[in-house]
Scaffold this motif. Structure first.
Motif, mmCIF file in Angstrom:
data_model
loop_
_atom_site.group_PDB
_atom_site.id
_atom_site.type_symbol
_atom_site.label_atom_id
_atom_site.label_comp_id
_atom_site.label_asym_id
_atom_site.label_seq_id
_atom_site.Cartn_x
_atom_site.Cartn_y
_atom_site.Cartn_z
ATOM 1 N N LEU A 148 -2.315 -0.500 107.405
ATOM 2 C CA LEU A 148 -3.704 -0.642 107.828
ATOM 3 C C LEU A 148 -3.752 -1.585 109.023
ATOM 4 C CD1 LEU A 148 -5.430 -1.312 104.385
ATOM 5 C CD2 LEU A 148 -5.701 0.760 105.752
ATOM 6 N N PRO A 149 -4.770 -1.458 109.873
ATOM 7 C CA PRO A 149 -4.976 -2.475 110.914
ATOM 8 C C PRO A 149 -5.535 -3.747 110.291
ATOM 9 C CG PRO A 149 -6.720 -0.846 110.994
ATOM 10 C CD PRO A 149 -5.726 -0.348 109.979
ATOM 11 N N PRO A 150 -5.448 -4.867 110.983
ATOM 12 C CA PRO A 150 -5.882 -6.151 110.398
ATOM 13 C C PRO A 150 -7.324 -6.153 109.894
ATOM 14 C CG PRO A 150 -4.572 -6.559 112.345
ATOM 15 C CD PRO A 150 -4.785 -5.072 112.284
ATOM 16 N N HIS A 151 -8.258 -5.533 110.628
ATOM 17 C CA HIS A 151 -9.654 -5.592 110.193
ATOM 18 C C HIS A 151 -9.862 -4.858 108.874
ATOM 19 C CE1 HIS A 151 -9.880 -1.536 111.944
ATOM 20 N NE2 HIS A 151 -10.962 -1.375 111.213
ATOM 21 N N ALA A 152 -9.134 -3.744 108.666
ATOM 22 C CA ALA A 152 -9.267 -2.997 107.412
ATOM 23 C C ALA A 152 -8.640 -3.781 106.257
ATOM 24 C CB ALA A 152 -8.611 -1.629 107.546
ATOM 25 N N TYR A 153 -7.519 -4.435 106.525
ATOM 26 C CA TYR A 153 -6.916 -5.286 105.497
ATOM 27 C C TYR A 153 -7.882 -6.405 105.112
ATOM 28 C CZ TYR A 153 -4.035 -8.715 103.176
ATOM 29 O OH TYR A 153 -3.564 -9.611 102.253
ATOM 30 N N LEU A 154 -8.524 -7.003 106.109
ATOM 31 C CA LEU A 154 -9.455 -8.097 105.853
ATOM 32 C C LEU A 154 -10.601 -7.647 104.957
ATOM 33 C CD1 LEU A 154 -10.419 -10.995 106.461
ATOM 34 C CD2 LEU A 154 -11.540 -10.073 108.508
ATOM 35 N N THR A 155 -11.154 -6.470 105.213
ATOM 36 C CA THR A 155 -12.238 -5.947 104.375
ATOM 37 C C THR A 155 -11.792 -5.800 102.931
ATOM 38 O OG1 THR A 155 -13.262 -4.785 106.231
ATOM 39 C CG2 THR A 155 -13.773 -3.973 104.026
ATOM 40 N N GLN A 156 -10.597 -5.260 102.732
ATOM 41 C CA GLN A 156 -10.117 -5.071 101.371
ATOM 42 C C GLN A 156 -9.794 -6.400 100.699
ATOM 43 O OE1 GLN A 156 -7.369 -1.862 100.743
ATOM 44 N NE2 GLN A 156 -8.196 -0.741 102.476
ATOM 45 N N TYR A 157 -9.311 -7.360 101.477
ATOM 46 C CA TYR A 157 -9.066 -8.680 100.906
ATOM 47 C C TYR A 157 -10.381 -9.294 100.423
ATOM 48 C CZ TYR A 157 -7.526 -13.495 100.389
ATOM 49 O OH TYR A 157 -7.251 -14.736 99.871
ATOM 50 N N ARG A 158 -11.448 -9.122 101.201
ATOM 51 C CA ARG A 158 -12.748 -9.645 100.790
ATOM 52 C C ARG A 158 -13.231 -8.988 99.497
ATOM 53 N NH1 ARG A 158 -15.363 -9.524 106.890
ATOM 54 N NH2 ARG A 158 -14.939 -11.713 107.416
ATOM 55 N N VAL A 159 -13.006 -7.683 99.361
ATOM 56 C CA VAL A 159 -13.380 -6.992 98.116
ATOM 57 C C VAL A 159 -12.609 -7.587 96.938
ATOM 58 C CG1 VAL A 159 -13.256 -4.794 96.883
ATOM 59 C CG2 VAL A 159 -14.100 -4.848 99.234
ATOM 60 N N ARG A 160 -11.329 -7.836 97.139
ATOM 61 C CA ARG A 160 -10.515 -8.403 96.055
ATOM 62 C C ARG A 160 -10.995 -9.794 95.674
ATOM 63 N NH1 ARG A 160 -4.466 -6.766 98.295
ATOM 64 N NH2 ARG A 160 -4.885 -4.529 98.517
ATOM 65 N N LYS A 161 -11.313 -10.604 96.673
ATOM 66 C CA LYS A 161 -11.829 -11.938 96.397
ATOM 67 C C LYS A 161 -13.158 -11.869 95.657
ATOM 68 C CE LYS A 161 -10.670 -15.543 97.738
ATOM 69 N NZ LYS A 161 -9.889 -16.638 97.095
ATOM 70 N N ALA A 162 -13.990 -10.901 96.038
ATOM 71 C CA ALA A 162 -15.270 -10.728 95.353
ATOM 72 C C ALA A 162 -15.043 -10.374 93.883
ATOM 73 C CB ALA A 162 -16.099 -9.653 96.042
ATOM 74 N N CYS A 163 -14.047 -9.536 93.609
ATOM 75 C CA CYS A 163 -13.723 -9.198 92.216
ATOM 76 C C CYS A 163 -13.385 -10.457 91.423
ATOM 77 C CB CYS A 163 -12.545 -8.228 92.166
ATOM 78 S SG CYS A 163 -12.911 -6.537 92.676
#
Length: 271
Positions: free
Chosen positions: A200-215
């Protein structure tokens, strides 16, 4: 949600981080995403197209490694229905000298399929039974399809360093150019290294990391709007959009699953 679709997400009684999804999708399409867990499931009805022209039909077992980018959408108007276990790496790792990698993506294997379906039916049994049958199913899968993880490419050290910075500064991340400058490279080399390493590009990884943190925050009792703000999303709707695109469920459904497990277990939410 489209007519004929349903979604139920539950926390397995063994651990709140071990999720179980039962869903039928017709129009919903998963964007390219990855999970921090193994995703191990069985197609119950219909057929799904995964990334790169891979097709899974009724009875097939789908095996996806942690951090492996994939997508998913229905092949026909009928859609597809499935059960999926989202298994934390730590749950599997203890049984191996090294973290194993699944060597196949889609298999038609009656033994693995039956073991997983038995584990699914056991979720409502006592914790010992649920744990034992899930462990037996995973032992079956990894015994047949477990192997060593592939070697990373030469750009991995830069990509890992970039990932660590994005993770630490996920609320107010640097731009791609700023990130490259911090790491002593250029934006094009960094983008290539990140894609090669994480898919993934960095911005897409960042979005998914935020979802994981939200979980994680939701499991600890945070409100949905508060969790969205805390991880850097604009608002709750922004979180919800990416949550469903990645996990196939809404933050509210995830919170209800956590609360249901907490009531059943009779203890406070776990981090």
């Amino acid at each position: 949600m489209e007519a004929g679709e349903f979604v139920r997400y539950r926390c397995h009684p063994v651990a709140p981080e071990l999720g179980v999804l039962h869903a039928r999708y017709r129009r919903h399409a998963f964007g390219r995403h990855a999970h921090p867990t193994y995703a191990i499931g069985v197609i119950d009805h219909g057929s799904e197209e995964l990334s790169y022209g891979e097709y899974a039909g009724a009875g097939d077992v789908v095996l996806i490694n942690p951090e492996t980018v994939h997508a998913g959408h229905a092949m026909t108007d009928e859609g597809w229905a499935y059960h999926v276990f989202y298994v934390p790496v730590e749950f599997v790792q203890s049984g191996f000298s090294k973290t194993p990698a699944l060597t196949r993506r889609i298999v038609d294997d009656p033994s693995a399929r039956n073991a997983l379906r038995t584990a699914i039916r056991a979720i409502d049994e006592d914790v010992c039974t649920a744990d034992t049958l899930l462990s037996a199913a995973l032992a079956n899968v990894f015994g047949r399809y477990g192997g060593l993880p592939p070697e990373r490419g030469p750009g991995a050290p830069v990509a890992v360093a970039a990932r660590d910075i994005l993770s630490d500064e996920h609320r107010t991340p640097p731009s791609l150019g700023e990130l490259a400058e911090l790491l002593g490279t250029n934006r094009f080399a960094l983008l290539r290294a990140f894609r090669d390493t994480y898919g993934l590009p960095p911005h897409a990884y960042l979005t998914q990391y935020r979802v994981r943190k939200a979980c994680t925050l939701i499991r600890r009792g945070a409100g949905l709007a508060g969790a969205a703000a805390a991880v850097g999303f604009v608002d709750q709707a922004h979180l919800s959009r990416h949550f469903r695109k990645t996990l196939g469920i809404t933050p509210g459904q995830y919170r209800r699953a956590v609360q249901e497990r907490t009531r059943t277990a009779g203890r406070a939410p776990l981090g």
